[in-house]
Design a protein around this motif. Structure first.
Motif, PDB file in Angstrom:
ATOM      1  N   MET A 205      50.447  48.880 -23.972  1.00  0.00           N
ATOM      2  CA  MET A 205      49.170  48.350 -24.446  1.00  0.00           C
ATOM      3  C   MET A 205      48.794  47.052 -23.727  1.00  0.00           C
ATOM      4  N   LEU A 206      49.766  46.211 -23.451  1.00  0.00           N
ATOM      5  CA  LEU A 206      49.487  44.944 -22.782  1.00  0.00           C
ATOM      6  C   LEU A 206      49.119  45.148 -21.313  1.00  0.00           C
ATOM      7  N   LEU A 207      49.702  46.164 -20.678  1.00  0.00           N
ATOM      8  CA  LEU A 207      49.416  46.428 -19.269  1.00  0.00           C
ATOM      9  C   LEU A 207      48.231  47.366 -19.066  1.00  0.00           C
ATOM     10  N   LEU A 208      47.789  48.016 -20.133  1.00  0.00           N
ATOM     11  CA  LEU A 208      46.781  49.071 -19.994  1.00  0.00           C
ATOM     12  C   LEU A 208      45.479  48.614 -19.338  1.00  0.00           C
ATOM     13  N   PRO A 209      44.929  47.439 -19.668  1.00  0.00           N
ATOM     14  CA  PRO A 209      43.698  47.028 -18.974  1.00  0.00           C
ATOM     15  C   PRO A 209      43.871  46.983 -17.457  1.00  0.00           C
ATOM     16  N   ARG A 210      45.019  46.501 -16.992  1.00  0.00           N
ATOM     17  CA  ARG A 210      45.278  46.448 -15.552  1.00  0.00           C
ATOM     18  C   ARG A 210      45.448  47.853 -14.976  1.00  0.00           C
ATOM     19  N   ILE A 211      46.092  48.730 -15.741  1.00  0.00           N
ATOM     20  CA  ILE A 211      46.276  50.111 -15.304  1.00  0.00           C
ATOM     21  C   ILE A 211      44.925  50.813 -15.194  1.00  0.00           C
ATOM     22  N   CYS A 212      44.066  50.624 -16.199  1.00  0.00           N
ATOM     23  CA  CYS A 212      42.729  51.223 -16.154  1.00  0.00           C
ATOM     24  C   CYS A 212      41.942  50.693 -14.961  1.00  0.00           C
TER      25      CYS A 212
ATOM     26  N   LEU B 154      47.481  58.531 -26.669  1.00  0.00           N
ATOM     27  CA  LEU B 154      46.953  57.665 -25.618  1.00  0.00           C
ATOM     28  C   LEU B 154      45.983  58.445 -24.732  1.00  0.00           C
ATOM     29  N   ALA B 155      46.329  59.681 -24.399  1.00  0.00           N
ATOM     30  CA  ALA B 155      45.427  60.517 -23.605  1.00  0.00           C
ATOM     31  C   ALA B 155      44.107  60.739 -24.344  1.00  0.00           C
ATOM     32  N   SER B 156      44.190  60.982 -25.649  1.00  0.00           N
ATOM     33  CA  SER B 156      42.987  61.210 -26.452  1.00  0.00           C
ATOM     34  C   SER B 156      42.100  59.974 -26.496  1.00  0.00           C
ATOM     35  N   LYS B 157      42.710  58.826 -26.672  1.00  0.00           N
ATOM     36  CA  LYS B 157      41.927  57.589 -26.765  1.00  0.00           C
ATOM     37  C   LYS B 157      41.318  57.210 -25.416  1.00  0.00           C
ATOM     38  N   LEU B 158      42.026  57.467 -24.340  1.00  0.00           N
ATOM     39  CA  LEU B 158      41.460  57.214 -23.015  1.00  0.00           C
ATOM     40  C   LEU B 158      40.211  58.070 -22.806  1.00  0.00           C
ATOM     41  N   GLU B 159      40.293  59.315 -23.238  1.00  0.00           N
ATOM     42  CA  GLU B 159      39.135  60.208 -23.108  1.00  0.00           C
ATOM     43  C   GLU B 159      37.995  59.751 -24.003  1.00  0.00           C
ATOM     44  N   GLU B 160      38.323  59.382 -25.251  1.00  0.00           N
ATOM     45  CA  GLU B 160      37.296  58.924 -26.191  1.00  0.00           C
ATOM     46  C   GLU B 160      36.570  57.692 -25.675  1.00  0.00           C
ATOM     47  N   ARG B 161      37.289  56.814 -25.026  1.00  0.00           N
ATOM     48  CA  ARG B 161      36.701  55.573 -24.528  1.00  0.00           C
ATOM     49  C   ARG B 161      36.051  55.731 -23.152  1.00  0.00           C
ATOM     50  N   GLY B 162      36.090  56.931 -22.618  1.00  0.00           N
ATOM     51  CA  GLY B 162      35.434  57.183 -21.351  1.00  0.00           C
ATOM     52  C   GLY B 162      36.165  56.605 -20.154  1.00  0.00           C
ATOM     53  N   VAL B 163      37.478  56.405 -20.292  1.00  0.00           N
ATOM     54  CA  VAL B 163      38.276  55.885 -19.175  1.00  0.00           C
ATOM     55  C   VAL B 163      38.703  57.065 -18.312  1.00  0.00           C
TER      56      VAL B 163
END
Length: 314
Positions: free
Chosen positions: A137-144, A196-205
């Motif tokens: 979760m802490l690294l996710l913004p950088r990963i996105c 996590l896959a579901s939320k990435l899709e929901e958020r349009g990432v």
């Protein structure tokens, strides 16, 4: 050595890519580091024991000394049983790494005696799931921000035949069982991957994909607690030694999920032997996946206003 083991055949290069691998100084983690290194990757080994990690770096470089177009390897300290250490490591990575294209959540403990982390979590849950949950979760913004990127969670076939106990996830009410605790932590890895896959899709990432996998039965340091506590395990390891993988064989599905072109557009799935597999029915329970996400968020102390899916302009 296992006589039947799939091999990742992708020749994809990882030049200009950065990978973070937890628990990377031994076993399949170390083999994954070496593979990425030969593909030209910048590999960050996030390990609890920095000195052992540095020794592993020297061994990897020595093994690859006659190869060309190698990457680089760095070491950073990460103790997944400490949320303070997880936060400190993530903060350091966010300062030093402009991009993170691969996050391999590989570290783990297996069937250890009942104990608690410094934050009061049951050790297997805290290390195998909660530590990685917070780290991701802490690294996710950088990963996105680095898409295309992949997040790979090393789980186990041991997740089968158990359901996540959201009412007592931390083993505070029921009698502790080391095997059930391990199995639940591995089930949590798969449920986290799917949600996590579901939320990435929901958020349009777009361009960030997630993977969970069973590496196989491997002769590594993870067996140390079993051998001392269960003599029958030692006997079975000897009888069925032909089914037990080397660390290099065990790393193949991790490598496949991280680099192979065939699964580049897949997300939230479970793999074994370098192919998609059907996990247990409990691992497909969407309600449990959502419940685990919410409970994990609270347990690791993330702010309700924190948005890990925020992607700054590239």
């Amino acid at each position: 050595m296992c006589l039947f083991s799939a091999k990742c055949t992708s020749e994809a290069r990882l030049d200009s890519k950065t990978a973070v691998i937890t628990g990377a100084n031994t076993g399949i983690g170390k083999c994954t580091v070496q593979d990425f290194y030969t593909r030209g990757c910048r590999v960050v080994m996030a390990c609890r024991d920095v000195e052992k990690a540095k020794q592993a770096v020297n061994e990897i470089k020595d093994a690859c000394k006659n190869l060309e177009n190698l990457g680089t390897i760095l070491v950073i300290r990460l103790d997944l049983s400490s949320l303070q250490s997880v936060r400190a490591c993530a903060e350091q990575l966010l300062k030093s790494e402009e991009r993170i294209h691969l996050l391999i959540n590989n570290a783990g403990v297996m069937m250890c005696p009942e104990s608690r982390t410094e934050d009061g979590f049951e050790t297997q849950l805290g290390t195998n799931h909660l530590g990685h949950f917070l780290f991701t979760m802490l690294l996710l913004p950088r990963i996105c921000h680095s898409a295309p990127a992949r997040i790979v969670n090393v789980s186990s076939m041991a997740h089968d035949s158990i359901r996540i106990d959201l009412g007592d996830l931390n083993w505070e009410k029921k009698t502790y069982n080391t095997l059930s605790s391990y199995r639940q932590s591995k089930l949590a890895n798969i449920l986290f991957t799917k949600e996590l896959a579901s939320k990435l899709e929901e958020r349009g990432v777009s361009g960030v994909t997630t993977y969970a996998l069973h590496p196989g039965v491997i002769q590594t340091d993870l067996w140390r607690h079993l051998k001392s506590s269960f003599w029958v395990i030692t006997l079975l390891l000897r009888i069925f030694s032909w089914t037990i993988k080397t660390p290099l064989q065990g790393a193949q599905t991790t490598i496949y999920c991280a680099v192979d072109e065939n699964c580049a557009d897949q997300s939230g799935l479970y793999y074994a032997e370098c192919a998609e597999k059907e996990p247990s029915e409990s691992a497909l329970n969407e309600e449990d996946a959502k419940g685990l996400w919410d409970l994990s968020w609270k347990m690791v102390g993330l702010d309700q206003q924190y948005d890990p899916f925020f992607t700054p302009a590239k």
